[in-house]
Write an enzyme that holds these catalytic residues in place. Structure first.
Site, PDB file in Angstrom:
ATOM      1  N   CYS A 143      -5.997   2.154   1.106  1.00 41.02           N
ATOM      2  CA  CYS A 143      -4.795   1.924   0.298  1.00 41.02           C
ATOM      3  C   CYS A 143      -3.540   1.871   1.173  1.00 41.02           C
ATOM      4  O   CYS A 143      -3.056   2.913   1.614  1.00 41.02           O
ATOM      5  CB  CYS A 143      -4.669   3.028  -0.751  1.00 41.02           C
ATOM      6  SG  CYS A 143      -3.171   2.898  -1.733  1.00 41.02           S
ATOM      7  N   CYS A 146      -0.474   3.646  -0.223  1.00 35.81           N
ATOM      8  CA  CYS A 146      -0.533   5.102  -0.093  1.00 35.81           C
ATOM      9  C   CYS A 146      -0.263   5.539   1.348  1.00 35.81           C
ATOM     10  O   CYS A 146       0.449   6.510   1.582  1.00 35.81           O
ATOM     11  CB  CYS A 146      -1.913   5.633  -0.479  1.00 35.81           C
ATOM     12  SG  CYS A 146      -2.651   4.873  -1.924  1.00 35.81           S
ATOM     13  N   ASP A 147      -0.870   4.865   2.299  1.00 33.45           N
ATOM     14  CA  ASP A 147      -0.944   5.414   3.656  1.00 33.45           C
ATOM     15  C   ASP A 147      -0.204   4.632   4.736  1.00 33.45           C
ATOM     16  O   ASP A 147      -0.118   5.090   5.875  1.00 33.45           O
ATOM     17  CB  ASP A 147      -2.426   5.539   4.077  1.00 33.45           C
ATOM     18  CG  ASP A 147      -3.188   6.506   3.181  1.00 33.45           C
ATOM     19  OD1 ASP A 147      -2.554   7.444   2.671  1.00 33.45           O
ATOM     20  OD2 ASP A 147      -4.389   6.313   2.981  1.00 33.45           O
TER      21      ASP A 147
END
Ligand code: NAP
Length: 317
Positions: A143, A146-147
């Protein structure tokens, strides 16, 4: 003997647990079937259990670890009286009311329910190569939203050739020094507009005809072992981050025969969280192939709980 519940929630990611918090607070004593650990991409708590720091969930200005966020949501649901079961639904019958769920292979259903909220999530397709499972959350992610932030100044790779891979690669150029798109063929599957954008981006490089054979690194990702699909030659791509973007599949096995689904397998919902079966609602990634965020998932879990509560009221139940 079956136990009866007014709301049966299947799944314990942000959507399932938010639905549990709302329906427990509405005095509906929901039962949550949490799932059980079976692999890194399929376990109670869902995909956030394999995420490290979550920085974009509102309310946590300093960020929060994915497993801690899920533990908090679970504790909040328990506090209001949700009942949790760490097991899987083996079989579900949505063809008659009350709906019936089997947690074992007994003839008798384990649970009968007036409403069911399907919150079984989706899982990222994985490469299934050595090093991948071990380095998940240690430089390997599924993701970018997200990261990506954690890879400022890094040289990283994105694996895949579809719209997801290109979208992630383009997004990641905000942070990374270079992004190498590793694709197993010499032409992309992605839409023309995404291809044009990626090809024009000076930070994006392409490793064509390249199959990942191993994710390298002891504690953190240090590279990708690649095999040229035309020549068979092997080489190492030096990267400190890898994003796998080869697609997602919704976890719909237990509802496949009962609920209407889109061509890509995701459950059709609307209005709100209503599915094609009256009294059955769906929330989170199992019905969302567009946003797939913890916060959108939690929001749709809230919608499902409210929809179920109003539906019960309208039925006089
Ligand atoms: P996808 O279109 O199915 O593409 C998956 C990619 O991963 C393909 O390039 C495929 O290679 C590759 N792949 C699959 N299995 C692999 C493996 N084991 N090893 C190496 N590579 C592998 O999936 P997606 O990109 O997630 O997109 C899903 C749907 O959502 C699509 O309809 C897409 O258009 C849509 N979407 C749209 C947007 C947007 O419009 N912004 C963004 C994201 C997704 P091959 O090409 O060789 O098969």
């Amino acid at each position: 003997m079956s136990q009866h519940t007014r709301v049966l929630i299947i799944g314990s990611g942000p959507s399932g647990l938010t639905a549990a918090i709302y329906s427990a607070r509405a005095q509906l004593s929901p039962i949550v079937i949490e799932g059980e650990p079976s692999s890194t991409t399929d376990q109670p708590g869902g995909q956030l259990m394999v995420t490290t720091e979550v920085e974009n969930f509102p309310g946590f200005p300093d960020g929060i670890m994915g497993p801690e966020l899920m533990a908090n949501m679970r504790a909040q649901a328990l506090r209001f009286g949700a009942r949790m079961e760490v097991t899987k639904v083996q079989k579900l019958d949505l063809g008659q009311r009350p709906f019936r769920a089997w947690l074992t292979d007994d003839v008798e259903p384990s649970i009968t329910a007036d409403t069911v909220i399907i919150a079984t999530g989706a899982r990222s397709l994985m490469l299934d190569v050595p090093g991948e499972a071990r380095l998940l959350s240690h430089g390997l992610s599924t993701c970018a939203t997200c990261d990506g932030f954690f890879f400022r100044g890094h040289d990283i790779a994105v694996v895949g050739g579809g719209d997801s891979a290109l979208e992630e690669a383009i997004f990641l150029t905000r942070f990374a020094n270079t992004v190498t798109l590793v694709h197993r063929r010499d032409s992309l599957r992605a839409s023309k507009i995404m291809q044009d954008r990626a090809l024009a981006n000076p930070k994006i490089r392409f490793a064509w005809n390249s199959q990942v054979t191993e994710v390298l690194g002891d504690e953190k990702v240090s590279g990708l072992a690649l095999r040229d699909t035309l020549t068979g030659d092997s080489r190492v791509l030096d990267v400190t981050g890898v994003f796998i973007a080869i697609g997602h599949v919704p976890n719909t096995d237990i509802v496949a025969e009962h609920l209407e689904r889109h061509d890509n397998g995701y459950i059709v919902t609307g209005p709100g969280s209503f599915t094609s079966v009256d009294g059955v609602f769906a929330a989170g990634d199992v019905q969302d192939h567009e946003y797939r965020q913890a916060i959108t998932s939690a929001g749709s879990g809230c919608m499902a709980a409210i929809d179920a509560e109003r539906w019960l009221e309208a039925q006089g139940m």
